[in-house]
Design a protein around this motif. Structure first.
Motif, short mmCIF file in Angstrom:
data_model
loop_
_atom_site.label_atom_id
_atom_site.label_comp_id
_atom_site.label_asym_id
_atom_site.label_seq_id
_atom_site.Cartn_x
_atom_site.Cartn_y
_atom_site.Cartn_z
N ALA A 2 0.86 -1.22 -0.16
CA ALA A 2 0.04 0.15 0.07
C ALA A 2 0.80 1.21 0.07
O ALA A 2 0.51 2.29 -0.81
N THR B 96 -5.72 4.08 1.59
CA THR B 96 -5.12 3.57 2.44
C THR B 96 -5.18 3.64 3.78
O THR B 96 -4.24 3.09 4.74
N THR C 199 -2.21 5.47 6.23
CA THR C 199 -1.41 6.25 5.12
C THR C 199 -0.34 6.96 5.59
O THR C 199 -0.20 8.09 6.31
#
Length: 287
Positions: free
Chosen positions: A181, A227, A233
């Motif tokens: 990710a 994400t 994130t």
């Protein structure tokens, strides 16, 4: 429409399939001026006030970015009902909106990196010297630490009890999921940076330099939407480092390597893709 079709026809003739990979875009006259590659070491920069002013701009921009974004995160996670807060969408807007505003404010001073991964990608593309890149990363990390520190100073109890905005891989996801990710998210961001600041695009569309912060901020917003449920994130090692240092709990450090390795890999891939594939930088010098 006819003009575009003509451009395609001429392009097909001008750049035939038989040309070597990575050289086509450099073999004909260009209607734009490509900045010369930066030197690896530029000692003269260390005697220039503009060099230190750019570093200060990176520090302040990263400080403000972390302060506003993590304060927003704290406001969401401390609430019993997410319906009474801005929610994940609001967090994403906070990160993306601040990047938009701060890139707009600092682009003319430091380039508006506000992220070691962006700096690393631009270094690989020879858009800045190693001297400046190291200075930027140090100032970005210091700014992030100070930004997170101010948030904790305002509401220590809430900060410590709600994760401090530190990035961790969420339950139900593996470390590989988190790393993937971060790689893809950072690739999207850094590729957008390259495209939004491309010399070719700027030369052919005069409003692009003004609008460049908009797609960059929007890319940050979209990546956060995707994400946040996986890693919170990161896509910005300074942001992850600042929160981890100020929060300073063991689980915040367990996965911390992901938030450096992932963004740096993503930035490197974006630099290679843009410079070699999209811009077709030649593999060998002209003879």
């Amino acid at each position: 429409m006819e003009g575009k079709e003509e451009d395609v026809r001429i392009g097909a003739i001008m750049f035939s399939e038989g040309q070597p990979i990575g050289t086509a875009a450099q073999t004909h006259a260009k209607d734009y001026k490509e900045p010369p590659p930066a030197q690896l070491f530029e000692p003269a920069e260390l005697r220039s006030w503009s060099f230190y002013r750019a570093g200060i701009a990176e520090f302040m921009a990263t400080f403000l970015f972390i302060y506003v974004s993590i304060l927003t995160v704290m406001g969401v996670v401390k609430s019993d009902s997410k319906c009474s807060t801005v929610g994940i969408q609001g967090i994403a807007w906070s990160f993306g909106g601040m990047i938009f505003a701060l890139v707009y404010c600092t682009a003319g001073i430091s380039g508006g990196h506000i992220n070691p991964a962006v700096t690393f990608g631009l270094l690989l593309a020879r858009k800045l010297s190693l001297t400046r890149a190291i200075f930027y990363v140090v100032m970005q990390c210091l700014g992030a630490i100070c930004g997170a520190g101010v948030v904790k100073g305002f509401q220590k109890g809430v900060y410590d009890s709600n994760g401090g905005g530190a990035n961790v891989v969420a339950a139900g996801y593996t470390k590989g999921d988190g790393l993937g990710a971060e790689i893809v998210g950072t690739f999207i961001l850094v590729y957008t940076v390259f495209s939004a600041t491309d010399a070719k695009r700027s030369a052919r569309d005069s409003h692009v330099p003004v609008l460049a912060p908009l797609p960059i901020g929007f890319a940050v917003f979209l990546v956060h939407l995707a994400t946040i449920p996986i890693t919170g994130t990161g896509i910005n090692p300074a942001r992850s480092l600042g929160a981890a240092i100020i929060y300073n709990k063991e689980h915040a450090w367990n996965d911390h390597w992901i938030f450096w390795v992932g963004p740096l890999i993503g930035a490197a891939l974006a630099a290679i893709y843009h410079q070699v594939v999209i811009r077709a930088i030649p593999f060998t010098s002209k003879r």
